[in-house]
Every structure is written in C-alpha cells, then in structure tokens.
Enzyme design. Structure first.
Site, PDB file in Angstrom:
ATOM      1  CD  GLN B  31      59.548  72.011 -14.567  1.00 24.64           C
ATOM      2  OE1 GLN B  31      58.675  71.467 -15.229  1.00 24.64           O
ATOM      3  NE2 GLN B  31      59.587  71.949 -13.244  1.00 24.64           N
ATOM      4  CG  HIS B  62      45.365  74.904  -6.291  1.00 26.56           C
ATOM      5  ND1 HIS B  62      45.815  76.076  -6.845  1.00 26.56           N
ATOM      6  CD2 HIS B  62      46.286  73.953  -6.627  1.00 26.56           C
ATOM      7  CE1 HIS B  62      46.963  75.848  -7.482  1.00 26.56           C
ATOM      8  NE2 HIS B  62      47.262  74.571  -7.367  1.00 26.56           N
ATOM      9  CG  ASP B  86      51.132  75.265  -7.679  1.00 27.31           C
ATOM     10  OD1 ASP B  86      50.253  75.265  -6.800  1.00 27.31           O
ATOM     11  OD2 ASP B  86      51.194  74.394  -8.577  1.00 27.31           O
ATOM     12  CG  ASP B 137      61.377  60.912  -9.522  1.00 21.80           C
ATOM     13  OD1 ASP B 137      60.169  61.217  -9.633  1.00 21.80           O
ATOM     14  OD2 ASP B 137      61.918  60.044 -10.222  1.00 21.80           O
ATOM     15  CG  ASP B 155      48.977  69.734  -8.133  1.00 13.67           C
ATOM     16  OD1 ASP B 155      48.696  69.862  -9.340  1.00 13.67           O
ATOM     17  OD2 ASP B 155      49.025  70.684  -7.340  1.00 13.67           O
ATOM     18  CB  THR B 157      53.425  68.873 -15.433  1.00 10.11           C
ATOM     19  OG1 THR B 157      54.347  67.794 -15.326  1.00 10.11           O
ATOM     20  CG2 THR B 157      53.896  70.010 -14.535  1.00 10.11           C
ATOM     21  CG  ASP B 158      49.935  68.432 -19.630  1.00 12.15           C
ATOM     22  OD1 ASP B 158      48.835  68.172 -19.112  1.00 12.15           O
ATOM     23  OD2 ASP B 158      50.201  69.524 -20.148  1.00 12.15           O
TER      24      ASP B 158
END
Lengths: 283, 283, 283, 283
Positions: B31, B62, B86, B137, B155, B157-158
């Site tokens: 990405q 968080h 993150d 993964d 947690d 992403t979309d």
C-alpha cells in the site's frame, strides 16, 4: 457538476457536501438563509453559511433535544421552544398527547416560512392548534415569563450572531424563573472536540451550573456537525435525568424513534473522560 | 499555504484537513503510506489515501478497542493483535501488568517502521519484551492457532485492499478456534451512518454472529472517521460485555485514560435505534 | 458562504469559483443547464457542469470569434452561427450594418431562453429582425445549405456530448459547401496546453486543413477556460487572415471593443513554437 | 490520494493542483519554500504558498523574459538578473555565446540550493563560469552599479513580501543608472485581469514609464499564473522592442525554443484593448 458547500469546523478542517442544486437563498433581517439539495443528505439548511440541519441526520438532533427531557418529566404540559424555526423540535413534541401548549419563539420569521416551503417534513407541526408561534427575540420573551413552563428547549444556533444572547447568564436566569418548580431546561450545548467549540461549551456549562441546582450534559452522534460529537445540556429544578427516567411510561407511549430509545437515554449521559474533565474544569 | 488532504467519505461528502507539510510518502509492497503534519490534528497517517489515525483523536479508537475487552476479561494474559502496525493498541495493552504475551501480526513491516519514526508516541510499545511482532498475513497466522489467546483484537483497515481478508467468515472462524474457552474477540466494525459503510458493517456483523455465541456492538465518537460515529464488535465465548464488567477491578488498576471509563463502558453498548435495526436486519 | 463551483481541467487540475448563489438549474432534453452568481465573474453559465461563459470575460471569446473574420471579409452579408445559444456571437455580429441576415442554429432552445432571462446583456441580439433562430441540430442544418453564407461561425461546446458532431470531417465538408466562393469559417478550436485538449485540437485542425485551402489558427487569453490559452480556427476559401485584413476599413466602422483591435489581429496568429509544432504534427 | 495545493488568485477564485507528494518544505530567513511533485505539472516550487514555477510551463516565462530583450539588443555582454533564484532565466541566458558575464542577485540563498537539488533542469546554469551569484538584496546591489549592464532582468516575486522593493520608483531609477547607454530592462509585470493584479501592474508601469524613455509591455500565456495572462515590461534607453528586433540575427543563433519565436515576438506586444487602456490610464 462539481458544486460543493463547505463548512470550516476550524480554520484547518472542513466538511464538504456536494450540492445538486440550490433551492433557496435570501438575506433576512437577521441572517442569510440558504436551502440546498444534495444526493447524500437530501435537502439541507444553512444560516449565515453554517449548516443547521440536513434531511438525513436531523432526526438525531431533534429526537435527542426533545425525548430526553420528555421521558424524564412526568407530566410536561406547557413547553417553550426558543429558536428552532425549522420546526423539528416542535414536530417531535406534538407527538405527545399530554402536551397542551407549545410556545415557539423564533426571532426570524423567514426561517419558518422557508422551512415550511422547502423542508415540509421537518416543519410539519407548525399548524397544530397547540403550537403558538412568537416572532420575537427569545431573550426578551422569556424575561417576562414566570413559573409558567414545564420544559424549555433552547434550540439555538452557535453562540455568535443572532444566537449569542441565548448563551448568557442572564438568559439562563430568566429560563429558571420561567420554569415551574419542577421544570427542565434543555439546550444545544456545542461540541467538546475542537478547541473553539469546547471553550464555548464550557462557558455555557458554567453559566447553567450556576443557574440550576441539577445540571448534566449528554451527547449524540450528529455526523454533519463539527466533529460529529455533539452535546446537550440538561438543567433541572427537581428531576434527575437518569434516576427520574420512567422507561416503561415512555415506552408505553409508543412513539417511534430512529435514534432515541430509553436504553440509550442513560448511555448518552456517560461521557468520555476528557469531556467530563472539560466540564469539571468549567464548574 | 493552502495544502489540503481530503478523504471522500462517500462520493458526495469529504472531510478535508489542512496540511502543514508532508513528512513521509512511500509505496510499500502492500500500500501507499503517507504521514502528514497538520495544525489541527498533529501528525496523521494515511494508507492508500485513507486516514488511519491522527495524533489528536487516536486515543479514542485505541482506548475503546482495548480497554473494553480488558475490563471484561478477568485475566487476559495472552493476546493477539492483528493489523495495528501503528502500535496504538499495543501501547494500551502493555499498560496491563497481567498481560504476559502479545503477538502483533502486521502484514506490512513498513507501516511499523514508519510509525516508529514519525509517530513515536503511538508506536511506543513495540520494544517491550512481552510484544512479539510477526510480519505476516493475519488470516494465515491465526489459521494455525488453537486454544491459545484470551483476547484477539482485529485492528483492521477497511474491508477492501490489504484488510479484506480480515472481514471473512473463514477468518472469524479461525479466531474462534484460536481463542481459549473464555476468549474474546474485538474488531473495528465500520460505521452505521453512510450506506456503503453500513453495508460493510452489517456483512461483518452477520459473520461474527454466526461464529460466536455472544456478539455485541459498541460505539465511540471518532471525529476523523467517516461520520464520526464508529462501531466496534465484541464477540465472546463466555463473557457478557456489560454484566461481566468488573468496574472496581478495572478502576483499581489505575490506568489513566482520556476517553474510556467504566461508566461510559455500558453506555457505549447503548446504540441508537437505527443502528440496532441495522444489526437486527443483518442477524 | 463557502460554496464553490469547480471545473476539472484535467483529473489533476481544477479551477474553482466561489458562488454567491445559484440562479437557475434545469435538465433540458440535451444537457444540464445552470446559471450562477459570483463576486469575481458576475453571472456564469455552465452546461453539463462545464463553464461556458462568465459575464466578466465572455467579451474576449465573443469578440475574437466574430471580429477577426469580420475584419478580413470585405462584405459579409449572410452569416450562419452554429451553437452559441447564449447570443454573445450574435450580439457582436449585429453591430455590423452590412450584415443582412444571420441564421442562428442552436439545438437546445432552453439555452436561449435561459440566457435571455439570466444573461440579457449577452443574449441581447436575438430580437433583431436580421436574426433568425433555428432550433435544430447544426450538423443537419448545414448539410442542406449550398453556396449561401459569407461566414460560418462554429461556436460549439467541447467535442463530446451535444457538440460532438461539430468536430467531424463530414461537418466541415458541409460548411465548405454551404459557404460562398470567398466564404470563411471560424470555429472554437480548444486549447493547446493540456494533453486532452491538445489532442482534440489537433484532430479538429487536421479535419479543417483537409477541407479548406486556407487554414490558420489564432489565439486569445480567456482566463476561465482551461489553461487560459484558447485557440480559434480560421478556414477560408479565398482570404488570408492577415494579408486580407483591411485595418482602416474596420477601424472606420467605429465598433468599440474591449479585447479585439486590428493591431492585435495579426499578433493573435503569431503562435508559440510548441503550438505551431502541434499544428504541424496534425497536418 | 486527494492532496491538493491551491492558490487563491483572488478571494473568490482558486487554481488547485493535485499533489503526488511533497518533496521539500522549509522556512528560510525570508520565506517558506516548498517543492511538490504533481502528475500534471511535474515538480513545482512555491514561495510563501504562491506558485512560482512548474516544470511543465516554466519554459514560457523563462523564454519570454530573456529572449525578447536578447533578440532586440545587438550585443548583450554584461547582464544582471535580479531574483530568479530558480535559475530558469540564467539557463536561457547562458545559451548565448556573446554573453560574457551574468550577475545573479538573489536575496535567499536557500532558494538556489533547493532548486539545484529538486529542479536541476531549471537550475542548470549556475555552475557556468560566466555566472556570478550574489546573495544580496537586489535593491541594494543595483544601487551601487553605474553604466555597467547591457540588460537587467527583474525576475521578481509579487510586489509584497521579499519582492516588494523591486517594484519601487527608486529601484527602477537605480536600474536606469546601472544600465549602459543603450541598455534594456525587462521585468515581470503582473497580470491585467484580476483587479488586484491589474492595480499592481499599473503602479509598476507608471514608475517604469517615468524612469525610462522607451517603455512597452508584452504578454504571454502562462497557464499556472493567475488568469493565465501574464505581462512583462520592456524598458529601454535606446532600442525599440519591435523595430530594433533583428529576426535574422536571432534565428541564425539556432537557439531552440518552445514558446518564443521571432514571429511571436511582435505579436506579444499587440495587447488587448482593455490592457492598452489600463496602461494608458496609468501613464
């Protein structure tokens, strides 16, 4: 067509809505009034360039500013609504049979006319015989009232421009006096997130706390308002917003809502720690 | 300097943030990763142009994705965190003494490196000896685990791009298997407000409900996410998110938070009526 | 009020104009038609979201598409204008006494009506008895004309949508046939700067060069069009655009202009080297 | 990635460029300096948020500010360039063999460093032995020069901020004195289109007219500058910009250009009527 309405939530953040077309624009005696059509939010109303409501999410604001106090007060018969020329608060209030009289005080009659024409599903309660419209300054109107209302809803714009007086200590004092001995005042209370909004919120909170023996703040998710995190003030002479909630009684009324429910009622008063701290700092 | 980052929440709505300067930009194997500096939100991270977190409001996300399950589970020792390169979730988890082992599975090692460099206050827990980083993964990693974790935090992403697999039925089944007999899985659950997000949310919810005996949804106000109204899924083999909350125990830990508190805990599960209906429709 | 109209000149460049209010919006049989009010440009017209003209700079386009050929042709009496439902070209043409007959062919009658109502200073020539309006497809109209006009002005939109046919080889051939033996055709010729516009410009140029013995291109500064650098095509059966210019004769007419003058006339045909090369590549 | 740089050409108009990434940002002693990468324009440089040049269209500005006077002056040997830390003007000038000495006076050395690093194809002439860089205030530098230069090029920013002094009567007087008896001064002369730019242009023009016996204005199409219509001032002690142009001589030099050519040279001085009137009003 790339036509976008933007509102700056701070000088560094803006929310932009693609506009299909503009339906109305005029300058009243008090403010500029615009109505737009959008794909995402349906029609939306702005005053002086600030977004007031959209057809898509206005139900959140209007349900939360009305049903929370209505579910706490055991017998709200006489209600004063200040501001709210769009009619959304009134639309919710007239669903209660026990309400006998609603005074709506809106300084700008053109807002009412425009909403009747362009937002008829919001401005749907104005023709009810129980609703009495007063085209006056809310600050002046409430000054002359005494021991009269069970509930006062302060559905103001932001604390600058025409709505400024509705955030003063004097005004909250007048509201206290205008309420019956177990009366409730609910007000739109700005947002805790961005510094400017939070400061206005704290200032209003301090003044309400000083004016009422019972004072709480509750929250809702209103996506088109700055930060989406919006607060309401619940100030009261006698009733506690949660312990005096009569869930059963309210649910028996059979009022169908899309945001408010009696389970969420208590949850709305459970504020994030940083918001509680902002409120404590103000008190 | 008029330099603005915008995210389209739908084709017709966008949130724009004024950028002071860009601090980092690179294309990883998975990405595009960017870090920006802004006046309003401090630094913020985007992946493929989608805002992931800002220094100003990341604490909300968080805290809510970690402390809610941590306050319910009586003894969470072994934890799996998927995504979250993150480090924000890990930062919260390492504050608990009883946690013995945290596996962090992030597919994109560059995200971790970038956050360590540019967002050190978020990526602050990576060097803890209890934290074990796996650059893999998450779908594959969890497939091989059995009866191992007290808590899994998804947690992601979309549900498109690199995060897509973390919303599949197969993945939730693997998580169930990977959890101990009283394990809890919490996941970022998208938003109920805009149609596209709500549909993704319903799809995920259906799959979790089908995979776990206990499944609830809770919410938070996250101003920089689409609509500001964000949901989390709480799926569990044994514990109920509210009745098994031990307020006293959690408060005794003395963990200082800015959003989460044990009073808000229950309130977060009190959803608006329209959200409850979306969930019921999906179930 | 932050209300902005934007036009993407390419996917990576946009020009945005702050809108005071929208005056008109409708979907005709052919296209969406909008009129806006702006502080900077006065009123402006868009078709399908593309800016067609603004009150502030339309004089540049309309003077350059009319006075250049009118100053070259010694006796233009019969003129065909295709497109141009706004009336700006006609407004300039009716200032010439020697013009006896103007056929205006506009496919979309609503454009004419809207411009008469909202842009009356542009649409000011329609009621002249010399002007004959034909609500027809320009391509079809010109097909049936032979040896009839001294001047044809092709005042088209871009080469897609309703204006597409006005950029075809067949159409230019029909124009040639419709012109008298010393007739001139002038057309809006797109811009040389952005790749997409330049390609369309080259394609049109090639077709005109193939259809007419004399073919030149001239330019003007039109700030609200993509890149601000706009071209016009001058195609002719007999007259050369510069050597056949009769400066004295034109200046004696006493036509007051704000952009065009006979000194600028020749300069407008002096193109930048890169534009000359684009034209040569196309020929 | 929706990351856009915008420049407000007036409070009501903006041009926006999609940014791929930011390459550089710093605050020098004089101004903020940024370099961006874009798909449409390649890299571009901004000073204090104002766009100075883009890789795609800088050739227009730099060719027009140099080749016009170089084609008029019969033997320009000693040249002063003020501003222009990007190096574009110098790059064009060093293509002339007869030039013996170029003094480049740039107040902000960081601009030169940044352009050498990020815009090497523009800043390509700095290492030539004929080029002498002076990191000084141009106003002061020129004050001490007398009868020294054949050509002075004032390649300034806008008439506010660091560039303000380069638009004063005193400065133009110094330039006159610094020029040899047949010297030429060329300056960037702002735009005639938007009112604010036009006023600045008129003010500069008046001061130059008062300082030089021969003073003309010429124009170019520069798409990324406000309105795309940009002016240059040609002030001279002896030579007329058109009648003293030696086309043959210049063309024999074999300097390959993309915008400038000797046919366009004269055309560039043929201004629109409204621009001529603005200039006359100023004189």
């Amino acid at each position: 067509m790339e036509l976008w309405f933007s509102e700056r939530h701070t000088p560094h953040v803006k929310l932009s809505i693609r506009v299909e077309k503009q339906l109305y624009s005029a300058q009243s005696e008090y403010q500029r009034i615009d109505v737009f059509e959008s794909k995402e939010f349906g029609r939306f109303l702005t005053l002086d360039g600030y977004l007031m409501l959209t057809e898509k999410d206005e139900f959140i604001y209007h349900e939360m500013i009305t049903h929370v106090p209505m579910a706490v007060h055991p017998n709200p018969q006489n209600i004063l609504v200040i501001g709210a020329g769009d009619g959304g608060a009134v639309r919710e209030l007239v669903r209660y049979q026990q309400v006998e009289h609603i005074d709506l005080v809106e300084i700008d009659g053109l807002v009412i006319d425009v909403c009747k024409t362009y937002l008829p599903q919001i401005a749907s309660g104005f023709d009810e015989p129980r609703v009495h419209i007063h085209l006056e300054d809310g600050v002046k109107f409430v000054r002359s009232c005494e021991n009269k209302y069970d509930l006062i809803i302060v559905d103001s714009t932001d604390p600058f421009g025409p709505g400024e007086g509705l955030f003063t200590k004097e005004f909250y004092g007048s509201c206290y006096k205008a309420l019956r001995e177990d009366g409730i005042m609910v007000n739109q209370h700005e947002s805790p997130f961005y510094v400017g909004d939070a400061t206005a919120m704290q200032r209003a909170h301090k003044r309400i706390v000083d004016s009422f023996p019972i004072s709480y703040v509750y929250q809702a998710h209103i996506p088109t308002y700055p930060s989406g995190h919006w607060l309401f003030g619940f100030a009261s002479k006698a009733y506690h917003p949660i312990s005096d909630l009569n869930m059963e009684a309210w649910n028996e009324l059979g009022i169908k809502t899309r945001y408010y429910n009696t389970k969420l009622h208590a949850g709305a008063f459970s504020l994030p720690t940083y918001v509680e701290e902002l409120l404590k700092d103000a008190e």
